[in-house]
Design a protein around this motif. Structure first.
Motif: not given
Length: 346
Positions: A105, A176, A178-182, A214, A220
């Motif tokens: 990040e 991961y 929908d394009g983000r880490w949760d 990346h 997912r």
């Protein structure tokens, strides 16, 4: 070629130094305690506290730095920034998912830096890249880890890193989608086959959950492991760490096994691959040294890179097969004497 090893007097650091000697690569041992470093090997020693200017001076003249000193959530970034300032390529052996997420990040270095290069992080990332390439557009990618201890406990360094990241290990870490880490994304997978019948698995903070998106456009990505592994980390205390030996005996290391399975589902079907071997700590040393060597000899793009962005995935796995690792489900070509060089990072 000279490669600096920071944390060379630690358990895995000593194995890295021995692997460099085995490969005929010059080692520069860097750390805070010169006396301890001198006991590691007959090699150049440069004493340096964990302070930027001192580390930069210690790394000057080296082609790369291998950072073996954890917890990486505390010690990783200072060593990376110093390596960058000294114009040294960088790898580390971190298995700490939140540390890796924070690095990716933040601002990237001017050198090539590949964190998380260990027996788990690098093979799982490379295998995921190859498996994903067989299913077209990837809807779901599951990475599973199974560890079979050979009778010995983990090293103190491993357990100290676990203590520094205990909440992450017990909660299961990042998923991961929908394009983000949760961190709150639950794992869908409850069972997974490794080398035999399917066994129960639970969410686990594997490094590849951070690195794979990346270079793989997946809807997912989740990491899982046997519940026993999670329970083992949850039971770590500072008192336990200090009671254990610095690391497992060689006989215990070689009797243990690690197994990584990757399964992908996409619009062209399903695919699966498995990579497995013995001796997690010895494999980490082999992997870290080869990664650093390839960065120096073959080059890679500057910045923070996932393993499959820095290296040809099939060729690196083929190299690991020459060192006792088995790859099933994807057939890497016979390893060349050096990697193919920087790969297309689309």
């Amino acid at each position: 070629m000279k490669i600096a090893v920071y944390g060379a007097s630690g358990f895995t650091g000593r194995l890295v130094v021995a692997e460099l000697a085995h490969r005929g690569i010059g080692a520069v041992l860097v750390g805070r305690d010169a006396e301890r470093l001198q006991r590691v090997a007959d090699a150049e020693v440069r004493q340096a506290p964990l302070e930027h200017a001192a580390l930069v001076r210690a790394f000057r003249g080296c082609a790369a730095v291998i950072n073996c000193a954890g917890p990486f959530s505390l010690l990783g970034e200072p060593v990376l920034r110093a390596a960058d300032a000294a114009s040294c390529h960088y790898v580390d052996i971190a298995g700490e998912q939140t540390y890796l997420a924070r690095l990716f990040e933040g601002p990237g270095p001017d050198v090539s830096a590949v964190p998380g290069v260990n027996d788990d992080g690098l093979p799982s990332d490379l295998l995921a890249h190859l498996v994903a390439g067989r299913v077209g557009s990837v809807r779901e990618l599951v990475i599973g880890l199974d560890l079979v201890r050979g009778g010995g406990a983990p090293s103190r360094g491993t357990l100290r890193s676990a203590l520094a990241n205990l909440d992450t290990f017990t909660a299961g870490g990042l998923g991961y989608a929908d394009g983000r880490w949760d961190p709150d994304l639950p794992a869908r997978r409850t069972t997974m086959a490794f080398l035999g019948a399917a066994v129960p698995v639970v969410k686990f903070p594997l490094p590849a959950v951070v690195t794979v998106p990346h270079h793989v456009a997946a809807g997912r990505v989740e990491g899982v492991a046997r519940p026993e592994l999670v329970a083992g980390f949850a039971g770590v205390t500072p008192e336990l760490v200090e009671q254990l030996p610095e690391g497992p005996a060689e006989s215990h290391r070689r009797a243990g096994r690690w197994i990584i399975a990757v399964e992908a589902v996409g619009d062209e079907g399903r695919a699966r691959g498995v990579v497995h071997g013995a001796d997690t700590y010895g494999t980490t040393a082999v992997t870290a040294v080869e990664a650093a060597r390839r960065l120096v000899a073959d080059g890679a793009a500057p910045g923070l890179l996932a393993p499959a962005q820095a290296f040809d995935a099939a060729d690196f796995l083929a190299f690991l097969e020459t060192r006792g690792v088995t790859v099933d489900g994807v057939r890497p070509p016979r390893s060349r004497s050096s990697s193919a060089g920087p790969r297309d990072r689309t």
